[in-house]
Design an enzyme around this catalytic site. Sequence first.
Site, short mmCIF file in Angstrom:
data_model
loop_
_atom_site.label_atom_id
_atom_site.label_comp_id
_atom_site.label_asym_id
_atom_site.label_seq_id
_atom_site.Cartn_x
_atom_site.Cartn_y
_atom_site.Cartn_z
N HIS A 1 24.10 41.98 17.99
CA HIS A 1 22.64 42.07 17.99
C HIS A 1 22.15 42.14 19.43
O HIS A 1 22.19 41.16 20.16
CB HIS A 1 22.02 40.87 17.28
N LEU A 2 21.70 43.31 19.80
CA LEU A 2 21.20 43.56 21.15
C LEU A 2 20.12 42.56 21.54
O LEU A 2 19.30 42.17 20.70
CB LEU A 2 20.63 44.98 21.18
N HIS A 3 20.12 42.14 22.79
CA HIS A 3 19.07 41.27 23.31
C HIS A 3 18.99 41.44 24.83
O HIS A 3 20.00 41.54 25.50
CB HIS A 3 19.31 39.80 22.94
N GLN A 4 17.77 41.51 25.32
CA GLN A 4 17.51 41.66 26.76
C GLN A 4 17.20 40.28 27.34
O GLN A 4 16.33 39.58 26.84
CB GLN A 4 16.32 42.59 26.99
#
Length: 186
Positions: A141-144
Amino acid sequence: MSGLPEPEAAEGFPGEPDGFQRLWTPHRMVYVAGEAKPRDEGEQECPFCAAPGRDDEAGLVVARGAHVYAVLNLFPYNPGHLLICPYRHVADYTDLTPEETRELAEFSQEAMRTVRRVSGPGGFNLGMNQGAAGGAGIAAHLHQHIVPRWSGDANFLPIVARTKALPQVHGDVRARLAAAWGGGDA
């Protein structure tokens, strides 16, 4: 000299002394080995899929948009360390829709503005770790990351004392950031 013993070749390794003292941190193997890390096996186990389903305080959610949300990092580098996450369970930045990409960028900008209003950092580290080999703790799950930084905020305390000094608790940080999001008062 420093008063420290002269360095030697590491035991069991051939070679000449290299001039470095060693500060061993075997406690970090728990992190490196992935013990106690949230499972990364799809939406049912994903903490970034679960957080928006909780109320903001329990989920540490600071702000919600149409496609992404801002949440405090459960294991922050500094107070106010935010993560900007798409609601959709997507791993790779190139797989975001144009709408998700735009809102992720807008939320990253607003996160920086908000943290500046609330706590006045001297700078920021922003980034995404893509894939397990790229350093992503939760690769599915992409996260910045939006990490506020202050001069002198990095020290030896985590290494020497196995302690990270965080002067604010999550509940207080979340409440202040949520109140200031979008230009509100801190």
